[in-house]
Write a protein that holds these residues in place. Structure first.
Motif, PDB file in Angstrom:
ATOM      1  N   CYS A 150       0.840  -1.212   0.000  1.00 43.99           N
ATOM      2  CA  CYS A 150       0.000   0.000   0.000  1.00 43.99           C
ATOM      3  C   CYS A 150       0.871   1.256   0.000  1.00 43.99           C
ATOM      4  N   CYS A 156      -8.642   3.934  -2.764  1.00 44.41           N
ATOM      5  CA  CYS A 156      -9.641   2.991  -2.237  1.00 44.41           C
ATOM      6  C   CYS A 156     -10.720   3.721  -1.437  1.00 44.41           C
ATOM      7  N   TYR A 157     -10.318   4.794  -0.731  1.00 49.19           N
ATOM      8  CA  TYR A 157     -11.319   5.560   0.021  1.00 49.19           C
ATOM      9  C   TYR A 157     -12.284   6.242  -0.938  1.00 49.19           C
ATOM     10  N   CYS A 160     -14.794   3.875  -2.294  1.00 50.08           N
ATOM     11  CA  CYS A 160     -15.624   3.149  -1.331  1.00 50.08           C
ATOM     12  C   CYS A 160     -16.936   3.887  -1.069  1.00 50.08           C
ATOM     13  N   PRO A 172     -10.709   1.285   3.834  1.00 49.02           N
ATOM     14  CA  PRO A 172      -9.957   0.142   3.314  1.00 49.02           C
ATOM     15  C   PRO A 172      -8.462   0.164   3.646  1.00 49.02           C
ATOM     16  N   ALA A 173      -7.756   1.251   3.323  1.00 43.74           N
ATOM     17  CA  ALA A 173      -6.295   1.233   3.473  1.00 43.74           C
ATOM     18  C   ALA A 173      -5.892   1.072   4.929  1.00 43.74           C
ATOM     19  N   ASP A 209     -15.005  -2.309  -4.360  1.00 40.72           N
ATOM     20  CA  ASP A 209     -14.418  -1.337  -5.280  1.00 40.72           C
ATOM     21  C   ASP A 209     -13.010  -0.908  -4.849  1.00 40.72           C
ATOM     22  N   CYS A 210     -12.721  -1.014  -3.538  1.00 37.11           N
ATOM     23  CA  CYS A 210     -11.380  -0.657  -3.056  1.00 37.11           C
ATOM     24  C   CYS A 210     -10.331  -1.516  -3.742  1.00 37.11           C
ATOM     25  N   THR A 211     -10.614  -2.810  -3.818  1.00 42.09           N
ATOM     26  CA  THR A 211      -9.679  -3.739  -4.429  1.00 42.09           C
ATOM     27  C   THR A 211      -9.570  -3.490  -5.934  1.00 42.09           C
ATOM     28  N   CYS A 214      -7.291  -0.358  -6.653  1.00 46.99           N
ATOM     29  CA  CYS A 214      -5.954  -0.250  -6.049  1.00 46.99           C
ATOM     30  C   CYS A 214      -4.863  -0.370  -7.100  1.00 46.99           C
ATOM     31  N   ASP A 219      -5.343  -6.062  -1.746  1.00 48.57           N
ATOM     32  CA  ASP A 219      -6.745  -6.501  -1.734  1.00 48.57           C
ATOM     33  C   ASP A 219      -7.365  -6.101  -0.390  1.00 48.57           C
ATOM     34  N   PRO A 220      -7.687  -4.796  -0.227  1.00 49.47           N
ATOM     35  CA  PRO A 220      -8.222  -4.366   1.077  1.00 49.47           C
ATOM     36  C   PRO A 220      -9.531  -5.063   1.418  1.00 49.47           C
TER      37      PRO A 220
END
Lengths: 242, 113
Positions: A150, A156-157, A160, A172-173, A209-211, A214, A219-220
């Motif tokens: 990361c 990712c935010y 989300c 996520p992160a 969607d975070c994953t 990225c 893979d959060p």
């Protein structure tokens, strides 16, 4: 070829004159090796020096240049103008964050969340000599290595929907980074107090969607679901460790 | 209150997901594809009745059904709250959703036992 250009519709927000963000259009050269960030730098250098945006390394490792490109959170240094055909390309600040100016967002909330999960190796009850080594097997390294990739770019935010609806969601992160240390064989903490909360892992509804967005293939979403299993088992079986 | 309940609800949700993933594809393949196509013969009513005669099978059916209903309830709770903006009414939505799952489970028990 040399005369070919592409239109960039860039979000401008100058708090001293704009009540809310407005789009401003610029024509920039369309070159096959130009990323969106190069287009923005061209605007800044040649067309309009008042445009503000963050960037640093230009090689996808510093995590500074994340923006919303045509509705998708992307690293602008790794997103090429040629992907967008004849254009135009809409460039806006990352969704879900307060905008300070133009494409620059306020990341203080994210930084506070990040430090709240104790993102470091927690050891207890020992004062090892400085030369002490903690050897790990390849399997022990693999257990957390993915999450250590990361770069805190916050894409990712922005992707989300839970975070965009509820800015208090740990996100996520931060959870993936907590898992990066939880799953490290050298770590002695499990961060249950900060993760087993409504605004932490239980806020996640596994949209995923975070994953998807990225740029470093962390893979959060998986990290969060795995911690749900850990937290659920620890809640049901209070004597179980992690 | 909700903080302590959430892990349990999530375990029911995730258990329901596992059960649904294991059983539904088989049932759809058998009753939705292979039997209508005549590849596999339809079971007779007597055959099915004999199958659920065993208390163990009935118990398994109740457990599978209830877990699937909890899975659905959990999804409907969050989907409706986010799509319709009902987050403020979470306690009510949760009671309605999980209440419906409990009612479904009770119905299954009264029908089968």
């Amino acid at each position: 070829m040399a005369a070919e250009t592409i239109r960039l519709d860039v979000a401008r927000y100058r708090p001293e004159e704009d009540a809310e963000p407005v789009l401003q259009s610029y024509e920039v050269p369309l070159r096959p090796d130009w990323a969106v960030l190069d287009g923005l730098a061209h605007i800044k250098d040649h067309l309009d020096g008042t445009l503000s945006f963050r960037w640093s390394c230009r090689m996808g490792i510093c995590g500074s240049c994340g923006m919303d490109v045509d509705g998708e959170p992307r690293l602008t240094c790794g997103t090429f103008l040629a992907e967008y055909g004849a254009g135009p390309v809409r460039i806006e600040p990352l969704k879900g964050f307060p905008v300070i100016r133009d494409l620059v967002v306020d990341i203080d909330g994210f930084l506070a969340k990040l430090s709240s999960v104790r993102p470091w190796l927690v050891r207890e009850g020992e004062e090892p000599p400085l030369t002490a080594e903690y050897a790990q097997t390849p399997a022990q390294l693999d257990a957390y290595k993915q999450y250590s990739m990361c770069i805190n770019c916050m894409l990712c935010y922005s992707a989300c929907p839970v975070y965009v609806l509820d800015p208090d969601f740990l996100g996520p992160a931060a959870i993936a980074l907590a898992q990066r240390y939880n799953l490290d064989s050298r770590d002695m903490d499990d961060r249950f107090d900060v993760l087993n909360l409504e605004e932490a892992v239980w806020g996640c509804t596994f949209v995923g969607d975070c994953t998807r967005v990225c740029p470093k293939h962390v893979d959060p979403a998986e990290a969060i679901q795995r911690y749900k299993v850990t937290a659920a088992l620890r809640s049901v079986l209070p004597w179980s460790g992690r | 209150m909700r903080r302590r309940l959430e892990p349990y609800l999530w375990l029911l949700f995730s258990g329901g997901g596992v059960v649904a993933a294991l059983t539904l594809p088989v049932l759809v393949l058998l009753f939705g594809v292979l039997m209508p196509l005549g590849v596999v013969a339809w079971p007779s009513a007597a055959h099915l009745r004999a199958l659920v005669d065993a208390p163990l099978v009935r118990g398994a059916v109740v457990v599978a059904l209830t877990l699937c209903l909890f899975h659905a309830a959990h999804r409907i709770r969050f989907t409706s709250e986010e799509l319709l903006g009902l987050r403020r009414w979470d306690a009510l939505v949760a009671v309605l959703c999980y209440g419906a799952a409990v009612a479904g489970g009770v119905t299954a028990i009264t029908l089968l036992f």
